[in-house]
Enzyme design. Structure first.
Site, short mmCIF file in Angstrom:
data_model
loop_
_atom_site.label_atom_id
_atom_site.label_comp_id
_atom_site.label_asym_id
_atom_site.label_seq_id
_atom_site.Cartn_x
_atom_site.Cartn_y
_atom_site.Cartn_z
N SER A 435 0.86 -1.18 0.00
CA SER A 435 0.00 0.00 0.00
C SER A 435 0.89 1.23 0.00
CB SER A 435 -0.86 -0.01 1.26
OG SER A 435 -1.32 1.28 1.54
N TYR A 448 -0.56 -0.88 9.87
CA TYR A 448 -0.82 -1.23 8.48
C TYR A 448 0.43 -0.97 7.61
CZ TYR A 448 -3.46 -1.03 4.05
OH TYR A 448 -3.93 -1.23 2.78
N LYS A 452 2.48 -3.73 5.53
CA LYS A 452 2.51 -3.62 4.07
C LYS A 452 3.95 -3.55 3.56
CE LYS A 452 -1.68 -3.92 2.63
NZ LYS A 452 -2.09 -5.27 2.18
P1 NAI Z 1 -11.99 -5.15 1.10
O1 NAI Z 1 -12.27 -4.96 2.55
O2 NAI Z 1 -13.08 -4.83 0.15
O3 NAI Z 1 -11.51 -6.62 0.83
C1 NAI Z 1 -10.70 -7.31 1.71
C2 NAI Z 1 -11.31 -8.68 1.93
O4 NAI Z 1 -10.44 -9.46 2.75
C3 NAI Z 1 -12.65 -8.63 2.66
O5 NAI Z 1 -13.66 -9.22 1.86
C4 NAI Z 1 -12.40 -9.40 3.94
O6 NAI Z 1 -13.52 -10.16 4.36
C5 NAI Z 1 -11.24 -10.27 3.58
N1 NAI Z 1 -10.49 -10.68 4.75
C6 NAI Z 1 -10.12 -9.90 5.80
N2 NAI Z 1 -9.47 -10.64 6.70
C7 NAI Z 1 -9.42 -11.90 6.24
C8 NAI Z 1 -8.87 -13.09 6.74
N3 NAI Z 1 -8.23 -13.11 7.92
N4 NAI Z 1 -8.98 -14.21 6.00
C9 NAI Z 1 -9.62 -14.20 4.82
N5 NAI Z 1 -10.18 -13.08 4.31
C10 NAI Z 1 -10.08 -11.94 5.01
O7 NAI Z 1 -10.70 -4.28 0.77
P2 NAI Z 1 -9.89 -3.97 -0.58
O8 NAI Z 1 -9.76 -2.50 -0.68
O9 NAI Z 1 -10.42 -4.71 -1.71
O10 NAI Z 1 -8.45 -4.48 -0.16
C11 NAI Z 1 -7.78 -5.55 -0.74
C12 NAI Z 1 -6.30 -5.43 -0.42
O11 NAI Z 1 -5.75 -4.27 -1.02
C13 NAI Z 1 -5.98 -5.31 1.07
O12 NAI Z 1 -4.81 -6.05 1.35
C14 NAI Z 1 -5.72 -3.85 1.23
O13 NAI Z 1 -4.89 -3.57 2.35
C15 NAI Z 1 -5.04 -3.52 -0.06
N6 NAI Z 1 -5.07 -2.11 -0.42
C16 NAI Z 1 -6.21 -1.53 -0.82
C17 NAI Z 1 -6.22 -0.22 -1.18
C18 NAI Z 1 -7.42 0.44 -1.73
O14 NAI Z 1 -7.28 1.59 -2.20
N7 NAI Z 1 -8.57 -0.20 -1.73
C19 NAI Z 1 -5.01 0.62 -1.05
C20 NAI Z 1 -3.86 -0.11 -0.68
C21 NAI Z 1 -3.90 -1.42 -0.36
#
Ligand code: NAI
Length: 584
Positions: A435, A448, A452
């Protein structure tokens, strides 16, 4: 020595080889091209004879022979199949990875067949051709293995549509061997005599090259890139200087059968030839036959990765615990199930996993789900994530640990069992999710950011450990609208940040074509760039006496200077650079 059963399926290579227009022309001359096919022999508008492919990876014959432990005194090149995926450029580098695929038993004193398969990529990232090469091991029969599947090639009961007569020169093998096959049987009269021949014989693959020219010249004139597949069985040796005829029958649209005969005796020297031709397939990145594990794929970015991979042919494990944004709650099967249903509705294949990646057993289970449902794992996208933002002094251990557990330990827990499978099969693509908060910093996200950035360190070493096994590890730094970002981003920007803008970058990093390993890419809103750890040229203050803190103060501009900064692929390269600074 008996055939080595353990060698079956073990990766051979990758072997890389640079080539240029001179190699392409040398091969063409070696298989009889000349002024009447100037496109093969002159660097202006140069074209590549498709069979140049196998001549360029000929060392795989000896690799298969040595690795299988066949009796080397009894081997012959039995059959050759080439499948052409993309046109062969006139220069660049080939990278070939292969394996011994099958051993077949023809019976005691009848010999064995040793089948090796390889894939060759170009330095432009494109898959060029697949070679399936069969060695007839005359002295290795009767080992109790399976019988070879029967292969029939039907020749029409009529005159050939084309007969191409040519006479390879008496010196032809001496020219052909310069393309790589230096076996003395084709050059050394004494060696040939010991092997029971009057004189050195033609390379089977040299005659094969004559046949390839004849096939292209009559079926796809001027368009060698339209060759799609070429198969044949080598049946009788041939002396150079003897006239040959390539007999070609068109059987249906885009298909022909062929054989090569010795025009003096009428004997067949290459038999059971098949040739397929047609337009170059659309150059699509596909994941057919690949199995992808995506963690946190029940929502946000992971969901879009899963859908896009499935649309392009991958079988997908949709892992999602279904917890709250901060990781709390007991979890729910519905987000993962929902995405699996969406994939199935599109005609794709997917299974759900509700495992918690933060738990080592959960990580094992995610990979087990892939193995149980689809038999392997080729791709892992470590995407699952939660947030527990707090300014540093309010960051209690519970919030610190929860975030590190999901992002960092989660990636470890899933990647480790998957890496074992990938190492065994000699193929893998792993994507970490970092990130901008980790790469550059963001208020309230020490937990975080630490997690990351730790993933970048994880990648830096895993890319080195995976290199030998064609396992590529890269990192995506996404920017996308999701529940993780909905309260951070202004609403109008949030609308423009669809995860679909991030997915193409992640998909490419998961593809066979991906040429890089160890890179970090920012991706969002249609903008993409690479982030890297760059090290400045630095300065030697003194190697003789210990510098003082004041020396550091006085030299800080030089120490901090990033002009002429470099990237290093591994620790040793950077240490080497320090030593080099002293020798200046
Ligand atoms: P999101 O919250 O929509 O998706 C993340 C998913 O991971 C959720 O559906 C959640 O249920 C699942 N999850 C959480 N803990 C879990 C576990 N212990 N075991 C299995 N599943 C689990 O978030 P998003 O934005 O799609 O994020 C995806 C990745 O991208 C994350 O790693 C986030 O940190 C990273 N990220 C996202 C950014 C953004 O702009 N959306 C920016 C930088 C990084």
């Amino acid at each position: 020595m008996a055939l080595d059963m353990d060698a079956l399926g073990k990766p051979i290579g990758p072997v890389s080889r640079d080539y240029g227009w001179r190699d392409v022309i040398l091969y063409a001359l070696g298989v009889g091209a000349g002024f009447s096919e100037l496109d093969y022999c002159y660097e202006k508008n140069l074209k590549v004879i498709p069979s140049f492919s196998i001549a360029s990876i000929i060392e795989f014959v000896s690799q298969y022979a040595v690795k299988s432990h066949v009796d080397l005194s009894g081997i012959l090149h039995g059959e050759q199949e080439l499948i052409f995926h993309n046109p062969i450029p006139t220069e660049g580098a080939f990278t070939t990875s292969g394996k011994l695929r099958d051993y077949y038993d023809k019976g005691e004193n009848k010999g064995a067949l040793v089948v090796g398969e390889s894939e060759t990529y170009h330095s432009n990232g494109k898959k060029l051709f697949t070679s399936v090469l069969t060695i007839f091991a005359r002295k290795d029969g009767g080992f109790g293995g399976p019988a070879a599947p029967k292969r029939e090639v039907e020749f029409p009961d009529r005159e050939p549509d084309f007969i191409v007569r040519e006479t390879p020169a008496a010196n032809q093998p001496l020219l052909y061997r310069l393309s790589g096959d230096l076996f003395p049987l084709h050059a050394d009269p004494e060696f040939a005599s010991r092997a029971g021949f009057e004189k050195p014989i033609m390379h089977g693959l040299c005659t094969h090259g004559y046949a390839c020219r004849a096939l292209v010249g009559n079926l796809i004139p001027g368009e060698p890139e339209k060759a799609r597949r070429m198969f044949c069985r080598f049946s009788k040796p041939l002396y150079p200087g003897v006239p040959i005829e390539v007999l070609i029958w068109k059987t249906e649209e885009g298909k022909a059968v062929w054989r090569v005969i010795n025009a003096e005796t009428g004997e067949t020297t290459i038999d059971m030839g098949e040739f397929e031709y047609g337009d170059v397939p659309e150059d699509k990145i596909r994941f057919d036959g690949r199995v992808a594990v995506i963690t946190g794929a029940g929502a946000g970015l992971g969901r879009v990765y899963a859908l896009e991979l499935a649309k392009r042919g991958a079988k997908v494990v949709v892992n999602d615990l279904g917890g709250a944004r901060d990781g709390s709650g007991g979890g729910s099967s519905s987000p993962a199930d929902q995405v699996v249903s969406e994939i199935k509705a599109l005609g794709g294949e997917a299974v759900a996993s509700y495992d918690n990646v933060a738990d080592p057993q959960g990580g094992e289970n995610v990979v087990k789900t892939a193995l149980d449902a689809f038999g392997t794992v080729d791709i892992v996208i470590n995407n699952a994530g939660i947030l527990r933002d707090k300014s540093f002094l309010k960051m209690e251990p519970e919030n610190w640990n929860a975030v590190l557990n999901v992002h960092l330990n989660g990636a470890y827990n899933v990647t480790r069992p998957a890496f074992a499978v990938m190492k065994e099969k000699g193929y893998g693509r792993i994507v970490m999710t970092t990130s901008a908060a980790g790469l550059y910093g963001n208020f309230g996200q020490t937990n975080y950011s630490a997690a990351k950035m730790a993933l970048v360190g994880f990648m830096n070493t895993l890319k080195i450990e995976g290199k030998k096994y064609n396992i590529k590890v890269n990192t995506i730094a996404p920017l996308a609208a999701s529940r993780l970002t909905e309260d951070i981003m202004p609403p109008d920007l949030f609308q423009k940040m669809k995860p679909e803008f991030v997915a193409p970058m992640t998909l490419y990093l998961c593809s066979e074509q991906c040429p890089v390993s160890g890179n970090i890419y920012n991706a969002g809103m249609g903008f993409y760039n690479r982030a890297a750890i760059v090290t400045g040229p630095g300065t030697v203050i003194s190697a003789k006496k210990f510098p003082t803190a004041e020396d550091i103060r006085d030299n800080l501009p030089k120490i901090s200077n990033m002009e002429g900064g470099k990237e290093f692929f591994e620790l040793n390269a950077q240490v080497g650079d320090i030593f080099a600074a002293f020798s200046k």
